[in-house]
Structures are given as C-alpha cells and as structure tokens.
Design a protein around this motif. Structure first.
Motif, PDB file in Angstrom:
ATOM      1  N   ILE A  16      -4.987   4.689   8.491  1.00 49.25           N
ATOM      2  CA  ILE A  16      -4.151   4.022   7.645  1.00 49.25           C
ATOM      3  C   ILE A  16      -3.065   5.070   7.120  1.00 49.25           C
ATOM      4  O   ILE A  16      -2.223   4.814   6.910  1.00 49.25           O
ATOM      5  N   GLN A  17      -3.739   6.237   6.776  1.00 44.83           N
ATOM      6  CA  GLN A  17      -2.916   7.265   6.221  1.00 44.83           C
ATOM      7  C   GLN A  17      -1.598   7.633   7.082  1.00 44.83           C
ATOM      8  O   GLN A  17      -0.364   8.021   6.638  1.00 44.83           O
ATOM      9  N   GLU A  18      -1.900   7.734   8.491  1.00 44.57           N
ATOM     10  CA  GLU A  18      -0.676   8.104   9.220  1.00 44.57           C
ATOM     11  C   GLU A  18       0.243   7.034   9.229  1.00 44.57           C
ATOM     12  O   GLU A  18       1.473   7.074   9.552  1.00 44.57           O
ATOM     13  N   ARG A  19      -0.264   5.703   9.259  1.00 45.14           N
ATOM     14  CA  ARG A  19       0.757   4.535   9.367  1.00 45.14           C
ATOM     15  C   ARG A  19       1.620   4.499   8.010  1.00 45.14           C
ATOM     16  O   ARG A  19       2.688   4.349   8.125  1.00 45.14           O
ATOM     17  N   ILE A  25       1.750  -2.465   4.745  1.00 46.69           N
ATOM     18  CA  ILE A  25       0.676  -2.981   4.538  1.00 46.69           C
ATOM     19  C   ILE A  25       0.732  -3.625   3.156  1.00 46.69           C
ATOM     20  O   ILE A  25       0.831  -3.119   2.068  1.00 46.69           O
ATOM     21  N   PHE A  26       0.245  -4.984   2.831  1.00 45.42           N
ATOM     22  CA  PHE A  26       0.107  -5.460   1.776  1.00 45.42           C
ATOM     23  C   PHE A  26      -1.290  -5.870   1.210  1.00 45.42           C
ATOM     24  O   PHE A  26      -2.172  -5.973   1.999  1.00 45.42           O
ATOM     25  N   LEU A  27      -1.819  -5.493   0.066  1.00 46.98           N
ATOM     26  CA  LEU A  27      -2.989  -5.631  -0.335  1.00 46.98           C
ATOM     27  C   LEU A  27      -3.124  -6.702  -1.408  1.00 46.98           C
ATOM     28  O   LEU A  27      -2.428  -6.359  -2.320  1.00 46.98           O
ATOM     29  N   VAL A  54       0.859  -1.302   0.057  1.00 50.92           N
ATOM     30  CA  VAL A  54      -0.074  -0.073   0.101  1.00 50.92           C
ATOM     31  C   VAL A  54       0.866   1.093   0.235  1.00 50.92           C
ATOM     32  O   VAL A  54       1.815   1.342   0.670  1.00 50.92           O
ATOM     33  N   THR A  55       0.432   2.210  -0.902  1.00 50.32           N
ATOM     34  CA  THR A  55       1.267   3.410  -1.149  1.00 50.32           C
ATOM     35  C   THR A  55       0.037   4.530  -0.785  1.00 50.32           C
ATOM     36  O   THR A  55      -0.875   4.325  -0.704  1.00 50.32           O
ATOM     37  N   GLN A  56       0.504   5.592  -0.876  1.00 49.85           N
ATOM     38  CA  GLN A  56      -0.410   6.879  -0.749  1.00 49.85           C
ATOM     39  C   GLN A  56      -1.506   6.677  -1.907  1.00 49.85           C
ATOM     40  O   GLN A  56      -2.514   6.851  -1.618  1.00 49.85           O
TER      41      GLN A  56
END
Length: 146
Positions: free
Chosen positions: A38-41, A49-51, A6-8
């Motif tokens: 999630i944004q903060e992490r 985070i893997f999606l 996961v990226t921005q």
C-alpha cells in the motif's frame, strides 16, 4: 459514513482491511508486506484508494488502478479491490465506495471503469448490477497467471 482518499497519514488504517481482503482470497496474513504494498502504491501514485469510515472507524476500502484506452485516447480504471469488514456489511459501505469510484473516474474524464469478480461471488455481482454495471459480452478477456 465518511469516505476519504488514503494518504501517507492514513495508510496504517487501510492495511488491516487490505490484509483481511487478501485473506478472504486465500492468501496468508502478512501485515508487513501489506503495508509495504500500500505504501508503494500511494508513494508512487500508482493507485487511488478510498477508505470508508463508520462512526470514526475504518471499515472498508476500494482501490482503483489507472490504465489507458488507446482507441479512445483516454484514461480508464480497474476497480481492483473492494472490501468491507464483515461486521460492517449490509450498511451501504460497499455501494458508497463504488459510488465514490464512479465520481472519481468521471472527474478524471475516464473512458470506463471495469472490474472482475469470482463467478461464485453472488453478493458482489448483485451490488455491481445494482449500481448499473453490466457483464461485458462484447469482448473476451484473456489472461495468463504465473
């Protein structure tokens, strides 16, 4: 199946899954706060985070938090969150996410990866045992909740 970090650019794809994960554990729905969390992490690089995608649709995620082993003087990880949407279960998504976590931890030269699961979450326990994890009977884990 495709698994990405996961990226921005992909935060919004994981948010509904993260929200559903929290609902699974009895928390009220809150998409706004879920997105902020999630944004903060991601922004602070506090987790990885893997999606997972099936046919181009985000269907599951895993979130690792780094910790450290002072004794081994190495990084370690807690697999804190693992969730697959109900309709996408039994298709190997959870196993693929755990496998991706293993690869990442090994690339990071981590000492170990640990997790916790509810005693009544038998399906998760079966998965963890299937991928080689064992119940740690060498130490006690203590906690306090507020």
């Amino acid at each position: 199946m495709n698994i990405c970090t996961v990226t921005q650019a992909t935060i919004r794809e994981v948010v509904p899954l993260f929200n559903a994960y929290r609902e699974f554990y009895g928390q009220p729905t809150d998409l706004i706060q879920a997105e902020q969390f999630i944004q903060e992490r991601v922004e602070k690089e506090q987790s990885i985070i893997f999606l997972a995608y099936l046919d181009g649709e985000a269907v599951g995620f895993a979130q690792l938090f780094p910790i450290f082993s002072s004794v081994a003087m190495k990084k370690a990880f807690i697999l804190n969150d693992l969730f697959v949407a109900g309709y996408a279960r039994k298709q190997g998504v959870a196993k693929a996410l755990v496998d991706q976590c293993y690869v990442y931890c090994q690339q990071e030269n981590a000492r170990y990866m640990m997790l916790e699961t509810a005693k009544d979450n038998v399906s998760a326990q079966k998965l963890y045992e299937k991928v080689g994890m064992t119940i740690d009977d060498h130490v006690y884990y203590y906690s306090i909740y507020w």
